[in-house]
Every structure is written in C-alpha cells, then in structure tokens.
Design a protein around this motif. Structure first.
Motif, short mmCIF file in Angstrom:
data_model
loop_
_atom_site.label_atom_id
_atom_site.label_comp_id
_atom_site.label_asym_id
_atom_site.label_seq_id
_atom_site.Cartn_x
_atom_site.Cartn_y
_atom_site.Cartn_z
N ALA A 133 0.82 -1.21 0.00
CA ALA A 133 0.00 0.00 0.00
C ALA A 133 0.85 1.26 0.00
O ALA A 133 0.31 2.37 0.02
CB ALA A 133 -0.93 0.00 1.21
N ARG A 168 2.80 4.41 -1.12
CA ARG A 168 2.66 5.31 -2.25
C ARG A 168 3.57 6.53 -2.05
O ARG A 168 3.92 6.87 -0.91
CB ARG A 168 1.22 5.79 -2.41
CG ARG A 168 0.22 4.68 -2.73
CD ARG A 168 0.45 4.09 -4.11
NE ARG A 168 -0.59 3.13 -4.44
CZ ARG A 168 -0.55 1.83 -4.14
NH1 ARG A 168 0.51 1.34 -3.49
NH2 ARG A 168 -1.54 1.03 -4.48
N ASN A 176 3.98 4.59 -8.21
CA ASN A 176 2.65 4.32 -7.66
C ASN A 176 1.89 3.33 -8.53
O ASN A 176 1.19 2.45 -8.02
CB ASN A 176 1.87 5.63 -7.54
CG ASN A 176 2.45 6.55 -6.48
OD1 ASN A 176 3.17 6.11 -5.59
ND2 ASN A 176 2.15 7.84 -6.59
N ARG A 214 0.65 -0.28 -7.24
CA ARG A 214 -0.75 -0.69 -7.37
C ARG A 214 -0.87 -1.99 -8.15
O ARG A 214 -1.66 -2.87 -7.81
CB ARG A 214 -1.56 0.41 -8.07
CG ARG A 214 -3.07 0.14 -8.02
CD ARG A 214 -3.84 1.24 -8.70
NE ARG A 214 -3.65 1.22 -10.14
CZ ARG A 214 -4.27 2.04 -10.99
NH1 ARG A 214 -5.08 2.97 -10.52
NH2 ARG A 214 -4.06 1.96 -12.28
N GLU A 218 0.06 -4.72 -5.87
CA GLU A 218 -1.01 -4.94 -4.90
C GLU A 218 -2.15 -5.74 -5.53
O GLU A 218 -2.68 -6.68 -4.92
CB GLU A 218 -1.51 -3.61 -4.36
CG GLU A 218 -2.48 -3.73 -3.20
CD GLU A 218 -2.85 -2.38 -2.62
OE1 GLU A 218 -3.30 -2.32 -1.47
OE2 GLU A 218 -2.69 -1.36 -3.35
N GLU A 219 -2.54 -5.36 -6.75
CA GLU A 219 -3.60 -6.09 -7.43
C GLU A 219 -3.18 -7.52 -7.73
O GLU A 219 -3.98 -8.46 -7.62
CB GLU A 219 -3.96 -5.36 -8.72
CG GLU A 219 -4.64 -4.02 -8.50
CD GLU A 219 -4.88 -3.28 -9.79
OE1 GLU A 219 -4.36 -3.74 -10.84
OE2 GLU A 219 -5.57 -2.24 -9.76
#
Length: 508
Positions: free
Chosen positions: A267, A269, A286, A290, A293-294
């Motif tokens: 998470a 950023r 970022n 992301r 994370e996905e």
C-alpha cells in the motif's frame, strides 16, 4: 555517440583500456591548466614564449600526476577485467566486480586528490614567479589564483572518469543478480549537486573578472580571485541547496517507499508533487505498487479457489504442460444422507452446513500434505503425492480420511462423513482449454476411490481402503478385510479393508 566509441575501445583494448581512462582525465585537466596559464600570464604582460613554456611545464606536471594516480588504481581495473575474462563467474564475484567498477573513479580521487593538486600547483606557481621575474610574495598570489581552476579541473576530471568507466559497469550490470546486497559506496548525489554548480560558478566568475577587469599585476589578480569566489559562492550556494533538495528529496521518498514494498507493504505510495521527470518517477512507482497490490490480491483470491501448493506450482511455471505420470493416493469423502437433508432444509442452511463440514475437512487435508483436487457437490476429492512427491502418501491419505470422519462426527450438524482411499498411477497436470485450466489427476485410480467410498454403505464402515493402499502403508495400521465387493464399472470385485483402532478427533 560517445558511449558507443568507449564501448568499442573497451572491447578492443581489453586490459589496456585503463590508458583511455588516464588519457581522458588528463586531457580535461590539461585543458583547464592551459586556460589557467593564459589567465595568469595576462596579468603580467608575459610574452608568447613565456606563456608556452609555463603551459608546457604545467601540462607535463598534470599528465604525470594523473598517470601516476591511474597506475595506483590499475590493480582495481585489472580485477574487473579478470572478472570479464572468467568463463563462468559466480554471483559473489560479479557483485564484487560491479562494486569495484562503480567506485573506481571515486576511490581514485579520494586516494590521490590530496597530493595531485599541490604537485601541480606549487611547482607551476614557483616556475611562474621565476619565468615572469616576480617577487617571492607573488608566489602565494599565483597559488591562490590556481586553487579555483584546480578544483574545477578535479570536478571535470572526475566526471570524465565516471563517463569513461561506463562500458565496464554496463558489462557487469548485464549479469548482475537482481537480489544482490546493495550498499552506497559512491559519491552521493547531494554532494555532486552541491559541488558541481558551486565550482562551475566560481570558475566562470574568475574567467569573466579576468576578461573584463583590470589586469595589472598581482593586486588585480588577487582582487579578481577574491571577488569571483565571493560572488560565485554567494550565487551558487542557494541554487545548489535548492537543486539538491528538489532532486534528492523526491528520490529519497521513492527509495523509502520501495523499501516498504520490499518489506511487504504494497500500500506504500509516493506523493506526486511535481510535473517533471521526478514527478513522472513517483507516478510510475505508484502505478507499479498498485499493480503489485492487485497481483497479490489476485494471488490471494487464486489461493482461495485453488489449493495453495497447486497455486504456487502453477504460478512458478515449472510444471510440464503435458503433465506427469505419478503414483498417488486418492481420498474421496462424501456426506452420508446429504441428499435427503438438502431436500428438507433451507438452501442457505444447506450451504452453511456444507461449508462448515468443508472448513474442518480441508485443513486436515492440508495438515497431512495433500491437496484438494475438487469439490463435487457434497463430496471432496483429495490427492496425496502430487504435486508434492511424498513417499508415504498412502499413510497420509489414510490418516487424513480417519481424522476427517472423526472431526465431522464431532460437529453438531447431524451428518456424518464416509471416506474411501485408493492408490495407483495417475496423470497429473493442467486439464482444460480455451483459457480455462484446472490442475487435476486423471486415471482409473480416481474412479476406484469414489467407488470404494460408495462401498461403505454396504459394509457399514466409515473408512475403506483398497489392497493397493494397504500394500503401500509404511506404518502399522490395524486392518480388517471386508472381502471383495463389486464396484460399479469394474469387471471383477475388489477387496476392501477397514482401518481399526481409535482415532482422536480434533476439537470441533
């Protein structure tokens, strides 16, 4: 263009490329020395002959100093070439060679700058006093005037050395391990920014003062040096600090965020505070975070619908597409009387009860090293021995079957579970098509396990195993034969056996 030229020279010259490093740094320094001599001579109305003699003297000293400094670091360069000539260098050797190549110029200047400048400046200033027929006190004036160009030449020479070292660094970086332990050993970016503009501004101010001001002896020379240093530092200091903050702070933010991602905090950023290249770097970071994370969320969801070991195996890409033939033990579990229960109970209660049973059964399969191949209505098919090859897969399957039966009985669902175990050769692999695959096992041994579980209705046992499974057991499990029973789809009856003895059920 310059990078291509240096790469070709590096490949052709090999171990003699260190001469290119020495010549390149010497050329930059000699150029600064020549300009410095011209500026100094302009204050004393020196003749062309005198200027040429002083320029030659200073250039020779500069070349000698840099050549000696290069000789002192030649052993480090040879260490890098030794790595290049090694047929199959280890990861440790590669990392060591990379550290040597990236810090070669930095270590050279840290080791030699303290004596190179005095070695050139002091004799050149003394020779200038003699050549221009000056007072002995003018010696200190000439030394003072040479300090600024000497520092400027050092910065330029350092930059030239790093630029000429790029072919070595690039050669090693191609095979550098991704996970090598990185340590900051070179000149920090902040110091580069603070030194570069300050030195350049002071040197430029001295040149302008010399061209536009009065040049009538040592007094004017001292005034030009002092004025240029004061004005140059005053103008460049704030600029250097602002540039350092504007560049290093965003980079440091990205570095800290990357460390958080490496520690598992996907998470993390970085605030995008500018619209330049550094802002683009933060934005791209970022997007990368992301995406990771996905991907992790997808992996977690994948692991929910697919057994963890199977998910890891599929994601690794190491399992053959055509599958493999292995000997495994198959366990098939089924809820007794579930059809009649489903007809009388609400649909939500049926799903909740089934999930309760599976929430007990699946962890037991995992505990014994098996993986759930699929859920078939109220049934569960588990495989022991693939994809992880366990030599005692039969023992694991039987122990898991008995524990599942005991655990299901301990629940207050009013339902019981029966299990059948069979051992045999199957084909394990990804089954499916059109983009939809499922890791599964195919073979007659799977069908037999399901038929053996169905035979528990005839014998009245909770767990039945085949003779093939019994022959593979490595532990002493009391067994009683229930004789040969006809199995659907099998031409000949098959002997089944029931494990005996108490089974300790886990707390429900």
């Amino acid at each position: 263009m310059l990078d291509r030229i240096t790469e070709r020279l590096y490949e052709r010259l090999g171990s003699r490329y260190w001469l290119v490093l020495a010549v390149g740094q010497a050329a930059v320094s000699i150029l600064v020395a020549l300009v410095t001599v011209v500026i100094l001579a302009s204050y004393y109305d020196a003749s062309t002959h005198q200027v040429a003699r002083l320029a030659t003297f200073g250039s020779i000293l500069t070349a000698i100093a840099i050549f000696v400094a290069s000789l002192r670091t030649r052993s480090a360069f040879c260490a890098v070439r030794a790595w290049h000539d090694t047929p199959a260098p280890t990861a440790t050797e590669t990392v060591s060679a990379w550290e040597t190549a990236t810090t070669l110029t930095y270590r050279q200047f840290r080791r030699n700058s303290w004596w190179i400048n005095p070695f050139v400046v002091l004799p050149t200033s003394a020779f200038g006093v003699v050549l221009f027929d000056l007072e002995w006190t003018d010696f200190f004036v000439l030394v003072l005037a040479c300090v600024v160009p000497a520092v400027y030449a050092t910065v330029l020479s350092y930059s030239a050395g790093e630029m000429l070292s790029r072919p070595m660094v690039s050669d090693i970086a191609k095979v550098l391990p991704d996970d090598f332990p990185f340590t900051r050993l070179g000149l920090p970016v902040r110091k580069r920014i603070l030194l570069g503009p300050s030195t350049y501004t002071v040197a430029t101010a001295l040149l302008v003062a010399s061209l536009l001001g009065d040049r009538s002896g040592s007094d004017d020379l001292v005034l030009a040096v002092v004025a240029s240093v004061c004005v140059g530092l005053a103008l460049s200091h704030e600029l250097s600090v602002l540039l350092a903050e504007a560049i290093t702070r965003p980079i440091e933010r990205v570095r800290v965020a990357m460390a958080r991602v490496a520690d598992g905090d996907l998470a993390a950023r970085v605030p995008v505070t500018t619209s330049d290249e550094l802002g683009e770097l933060a934005h791209d970071f970022n997007l990368m975070a992301r995406g990771l994370e996905e991907r992790e969320q997808m992996r977690a969801a994948f692991g929910t619908y697919v057994d963890k070991e199977v998910a890891a195996l599929i994601l690794s890409g190491q399992f053959p597409e055509e599958g493999v033939e292995v000997e495994v033990s198959i366990m098939f579990c089924d809820v007794i009387g579930f059809t009649s229960y489903a007809e009388s109970a609400p649909a939500t209660a049926v799903v909740a009860t089934l999930n309760r049973l599976f929430s007990v059964m699946v962890p037991i399969v995992d505990k014994h090293g098996g993986h759930v191949d699929k859920f078939i209505g109220d049934g569960l098919l588990a495989v022991f021995g693939a994809p992880e090859l366990f030599p005692d897969h039969a023992d694991r399957a039987v122990a898991a079957a008995r524990e599942i039966v005991a655990a299901a009985a301990a629940l207050d669902t009013g339902l019981s579970v029966a299990a059948g175990v069979n051992t045999g050769r199957v084909v394990a692999g990804s089954i499916g098509g059109a983009g939809r695959l499922n890791f599964s096992v195919i073979g007659d041994a799977v069908n037999v396990a399901a038929r053996v579980e169905a035979a528990t209705r005839q014998t009245g046992d909770d767990v039945l195993i085949t003779a093939a499974t019994a022959a593979m057991l490595t532990t002493d499990v009391p067994l009683v034969s229930r004789g040969s029973v006809p199995l659907k789809g099998k031409a000949e009856p098959l002997e089944v056996l029931a494990p005996l003895g108490p089974v300790t059920a886990p707390t429900a």
